[in-house]
Design a protein around this motif. Structure first.
Motif, PDB file in Angstrom:
ATOM      1  N   ASN A   1       0.866  -1.175   0.000  1.00  0.00           N
ATOM      2  CA  ASN A   1       0.000   0.000   0.000  1.00  0.00           C
ATOM      3  C   ASN A   1       0.902   1.225   0.000  1.00  0.00           C
ATOM      4  N   VAL A   2       0.678   2.122  -0.952  1.00  0.00           N
ATOM      5  CA  VAL A   2       1.484   3.331  -1.075  1.00  0.00           C
ATOM      6  C   VAL A   2       0.626   4.532  -0.668  1.00  0.00           C
ATOM      7  N   THR A   3       1.117   5.292   0.282  1.00  0.00           N
ATOM      8  CA  THR A   3       0.456   6.534   0.685  1.00  0.00           C
ATOM      9  C   THR A   3       1.360   7.693   0.288  1.00  0.00           C
TER      10      THR A   3
ATOM     11  N   SER B   1      -0.388  23.008   3.120  1.00  0.00           N
ATOM     12  CA  SER B   1      -1.482  22.437   2.344  1.00  0.00           C
ATOM     13  C   SER B   1      -0.962  21.178   1.656  1.00  0.00           C
ATOM     14  N   PHE B   2      -1.495  20.019   2.039  1.00  0.00           N
ATOM     15  CA  PHE B   2      -1.000  18.744   1.508  1.00  0.00           C
ATOM     16  C   PHE B   2      -2.169  17.877   1.032  1.00  0.00           C
ATOM     17  N   ASP B   3      -1.926  17.150  -0.062  1.00  0.00           N
ATOM     18  CA  ASP B   3      -2.873  16.161  -0.574  1.00  0.00           C
ATOM     19  C   ASP B   3      -2.359  14.772  -0.216  1.00  0.00           C
ATOM     20  N   VAL B   4      -3.287  13.872   0.143  1.00  0.00           N
ATOM     21  CA  VAL B   4      -2.929  12.499   0.487  1.00  0.00           C
ATOM     22  C   VAL B   4      -3.590  11.560  -0.515  1.00  0.00           C
ATOM     23  N   ASN B   5      -2.789  10.718  -1.150  1.00  0.00           N
ATOM     24  CA  ASN B   5      -3.290   9.759  -2.134  1.00  0.00           C
ATOM     25  C   ASN B   5      -2.799   8.374  -1.749  1.00  0.00           C
ATOM     26  N   SER B   6      -3.731   7.456  -1.554  1.00  0.00           N
ATOM     27  CA  SER B   6      -3.381   6.088  -1.178  1.00  0.00           C
ATOM     28  C   SER B   6      -3.845   5.132  -2.263  1.00  0.00           C
ATOM     29  N   TYR B   7      -2.978   4.238  -2.661  1.00  0.00           N
ATOM     30  CA  TYR B   7      -3.338   3.259  -3.691  1.00  0.00           C
ATOM     31  C   TYR B   7      -2.613   1.945  -3.434  1.00  0.00           C
ATOM     32  N   SER B   8      -3.103   0.891  -4.066  1.00  0.00           N
ATOM     33  CA  SER B   8      -2.564  -0.448  -3.835  1.00  0.00           C
ATOM     34  C   SER B   8      -1.652  -0.872  -4.975  1.00  0.00           C
ATOM     35  N   VAL B   9      -0.629  -1.630  -4.616  1.00  0.00           N
ATOM     36  CA  VAL B   9       0.353  -2.131  -5.582  1.00  0.00           C
ATOM     37  C   VAL B   9       0.518  -3.629  -5.353  1.00  0.00           C
ATOM     38  N   ALA B  10       0.582  -4.387  -6.444  1.00  0.00           N
ATOM     39  CA  ALA B  10       0.822  -5.830  -6.355  1.00  0.00           C
ATOM     40  C   ALA B  10       2.089  -6.176  -7.114  1.00  0.00           C
ATOM     41  N   GLY B  11       2.989  -6.863  -6.458  1.00  0.00           N
ATOM     42  CA  GLY B  11       4.195  -7.371  -7.113  1.00  0.00           C
ATOM     43  C   GLY B  11       3.899  -8.698  -7.762  1.00  0.00           C
ATOM     44  N   VAL B  12       4.128  -8.814  -9.077  1.00  0.00           N
ATOM     45  CA  VAL B  12       3.734  -9.976  -9.867  1.00  0.00           C
ATOM     46  C   VAL B  12       4.964 -10.748 -10.321  1.00  0.00           C
ATOM     47  N   ASP B  13       4.903 -12.061 -10.219  1.00  0.00           N
ATOM     48  CA  ASP B  13       5.948 -12.919 -10.779  1.00  0.00           C
ATOM     49  C   ASP B  13       5.748 -12.941 -12.296  1.00  0.00           C
ATOM     50  N   VAL B  14       6.549 -12.164 -13.023  1.00  0.00           N
ATOM     51  CA  VAL B  14       6.327 -11.998 -14.459  1.00  0.00           C
ATOM     52  C   VAL B  14       6.655 -13.257 -15.237  1.00  0.00           C
ATOM     53  N   THR B  15       7.334 -14.211 -14.632  1.00  0.00           N
ATOM     54  CA  THR B  15       7.660 -15.454 -15.339  1.00  0.00           C
ATOM     55  C   THR B  15       6.494 -16.435 -15.361  1.00  0.00           C
ATOM     56  N   ASP B  16       5.466 -16.197 -14.541  1.00  0.00           N
ATOM     57  CA  ASP B  16       4.292 -17.084 -14.494  1.00  0.00           C
ATOM     58  C   ASP B  16       3.071 -16.249 -14.152  1.00  0.00           C
ATOM     59  N   GLN B  17       2.454 -15.673 -15.173  1.00  0.00           N
ATOM     60  CA  GLN B  17       1.324 -14.770 -14.959  1.00  0.00           C
ATOM     61  C   GLN B  17      -0.032 -15.460 -15.096  1.00  0.00           C
ATOM     62  N   GLU B  18      -0.034 -16.773 -15.370  1.00  0.00           N
ATOM     63  CA  GLU B  18      -1.294 -17.498 -15.471  1.00  0.00           C
ATOM     64  C   GLU B  18      -1.904 -17.764 -14.111  1.00  0.00           C
ATOM     65  N   LEU B  19      -1.123 -17.536 -13.074  1.00  0.00           N
ATOM     66  CA  LEU B  19      -1.591 -17.735 -11.710  1.00  0.00           C
ATOM     67  C   LEU B  19      -1.160 -16.520 -10.895  1.00  0.00           C
ATOM     68  N   GLY B  20      -2.048 -15.995 -10.083  1.00  0.00           N
ATOM     69  CA  GLY B  20      -1.687 -14.837  -9.285  1.00  0.00           C
ATOM     70  C   GLY B  20      -2.598 -13.656  -9.510  1.00  0.00           C
ATOM     71  N   PRO B  21      -2.216 -12.494  -8.992  1.00  0.00           N
ATOM     72  CA  PRO B  21      -3.112 -11.325  -9.007  1.00  0.00           C
ATOM     73  C   PRO B  21      -3.444 -10.813 -10.391  1.00  0.00           C
TER      74      PRO B  21
END
Length: 487
Positions: free
Chosen positions: A127-129, A173-193
């Motif tokens: 999670n990146v804030t 004056s500050f803006d806060v942005n939170s978003y989600s990140v998923a690390g993917v095993d690029v060698t096998d993308q048929e399974l996973g997020p």
């Protein structure tokens, strides 16, 4: 002779035949409707679970987050540099692993080696804030007094000129942005997020991009940030290039950004770590056994299957599914039983009014089995007519439900202590930290060939039951009964 007599008798007793057929039709139509709606509920639940798990995933392996040590702070903190300029723009990213305690990457191979496991892939949920904005430095101003002097402090002295200096203006004056990140095993993308996502623009990762500074973003996130293929953005000072935009195959995506696993591990300071291991079993019928094997051989982990996830789905989808499964099916059974009973009673009553007819036929040489066959034949025709009407009514009801497509909501709660959200959702799936997602699913009512075959079987069964009771009464009649009924 059989066909001619059958046609004449049904034509002569149209009202009775129609009542029997309609009774069976209503029962069969209700069975078709309940079965088709139940099938639609199952499809809706599958869509919800696939949006969490990803295509082909049977279970996930995670580890519950350990309790924080006394005096330690688990919350995000941001540090900004103090600078001399009066107005300075500041930006800081806080990257945290989400969805449970991190596991060693070596556990992925250990899980893959378990009996009954076809494949296993690791992923890291972050999670990146991001906080960015600016400080404005205030100005110190001295207040003046009209009197020549001012009483001093405890020393009794006086001071002339101005009063105590006061800071005016300034702020932040500050803006806060939170978003989600998923690390993917690029060698096998048929399974996973990323398996549950469809690339609609650009391309996905290649096997050689294990540590490349590239990203795939979800369509909704790209729209909110106005990203397109070729756009760049920064996370903790590292620039990433968008190479693809993805849309979930079903329901909603709970992940905004997908990165190569090594890049995600670097950002999250989690070298050789994963938060979720996605598992595919060799046999879908042995998922429970595989779960038990993993739990026994790899201690300290939580294994969650689709059935475990299904128990966390609440909302109108769960309520409607329970009603269709329990109340709906019992209601259809009750109505169908009543229809069979009414058909049997009406057929038996009709036979009792045909005493002279059947007695005369026996006197002319008809054996009991021929009389019984005649009654059963008439009941079977009534049953088939009722079956045809019931199938037509059931198909119409199912089509109406599909055309209306009522919206049902599915709330995905926490399984309590499970790790990363399946589907790569950092804290977004069951077990995420204080997570709950609400999804909206359109209900359909598909009618399968199995349901049609069931309806035909019920029609034949209804006809046989009615014919059996009527034939039994007809077979017990004697020619003398016909003579006694003659006035």
């Amino acid at each position: 002779m059989f066909g001619i007599y059958l046609k004449r008798e049904l034509g002569r007793r149209k009202k009775a035949a129609l009542v029997i057929a309609l009774g069976l039709a209503l029962g069969i139509a209700l069975v078709i409707t309940v079965n088709s709606v139940s099938a639609g509920m199952t499809q809706a639940q599958d869509k919800v679970l696939k949006s969490l798990y990803g295509l082909g995933t049977d279970m996930t392996v995670t580890k519950a987050q350990s309790a924080p040590k006394a005096g330690s702070s688990q919350g995000p903190n941001f540090k900004f540099d103090a600078k001399q300029s009066s107005k300075t723009k500041q930006s800081s990213d806080r990257v945290m692993t989400q969805g449970g305690q991190a596991l060693k990457s070596s556990l992925v191979e250990k899980v893959a080696a378990q009996q009954g496991v076809a494949n296993a892939v690791g992923a890291l949920s972050l999670n990146v804030t991001k906080v960015d904005g600016s400080f404005t430095q205030g100005k110190a101003q001295s207040s003046t007094s009209g009197s020549g002097g001012q009483q001093g402090g405890p020393g009794g002295g006086t001071s002339s000129g101005g009063g105590q200096p006061q800071v005016q203006g300034g702020g932040a004056s500050f803006d806060v942005n939170s978003y989600s990140v998923a690390g993917v095993d690029v060698t096998d993308q048929e399974l996973g997020p990323l398996a549950a996502m469809k690339i609609t623009s650009g391309r996905t990762f290649t096997a050689s991009q294990t540590n490349a500074k590239v990203a795939v973003v979800s369509k909704s996130y790209a729209k909110s940030k106005k990203y397109k293929v070729g756009s760049t953005f920064k996370i903790s000072g590292t620039k990433y290039t968008v190479i693809g935009i993805a849309t979930p195959d079903s329901s909603e995506s709970t992940t905004d950004v997908y990165l190569p696993l090594k890049q995600a591990q670097t950002l999250g300071d989690a070298k050789n770590k994963v938060t979720t291991i996605y598992v595919k079993a060799t046999d879908s019928q042995q998922i429970a056994a595989v779960k038990k094997t993993i739990q026994q051989n790899i201690s300290g982990t939580t294994v969650t299957t689709s059935s475990d996830l299904a128990s966390t789905v609440s909302g109108s989808l769960s309520t409607a599914s329970d009603l269709a499964t329990s109340v709906g099916k019992w209601l259809s059974v009750a109505v169908l039983a009543a229809a069979f009973l009414v058909a049997a009673l009406l057929t038996s009553s009709a036979v009792s009014r045909r005493v002279r007819e059947f007695g005369t036929l026996k006197a002319l040489g008809w054996p009991s089995r021929r009389v019984t066959r005649q009654v059963v034949g008439e009941s079977m025709v009534n049953g088939l007519i009722g079956g045809a009407l019931g199938i037509a009514l059931g198909l119409a009801a199912a089509y109406t439900v599909t055309a209306i497509s009522p919206k049902l909501t599915a709330q995905l709660g926490s399984t309590g202590g499970m790790g990363g959200g399946p589907g790569g959702a950092p804290g977004g799936g069951p077990g995420g930290q204080a997570s709950q997602n609400t999804m909206e699913i359109a209900l359909s009512a598909p009618v399968s060939l199995t349901t049609i075959a069931l309806a035909v079987g019920l029609a034949v069964t209804g006809g046989l039951i009615a014919g059996a009771m009527g034939g039994w009464r007809a077979s017990r009649m004697r020619p003398a009964d016909a003579l006694r009924s003659v006035s």
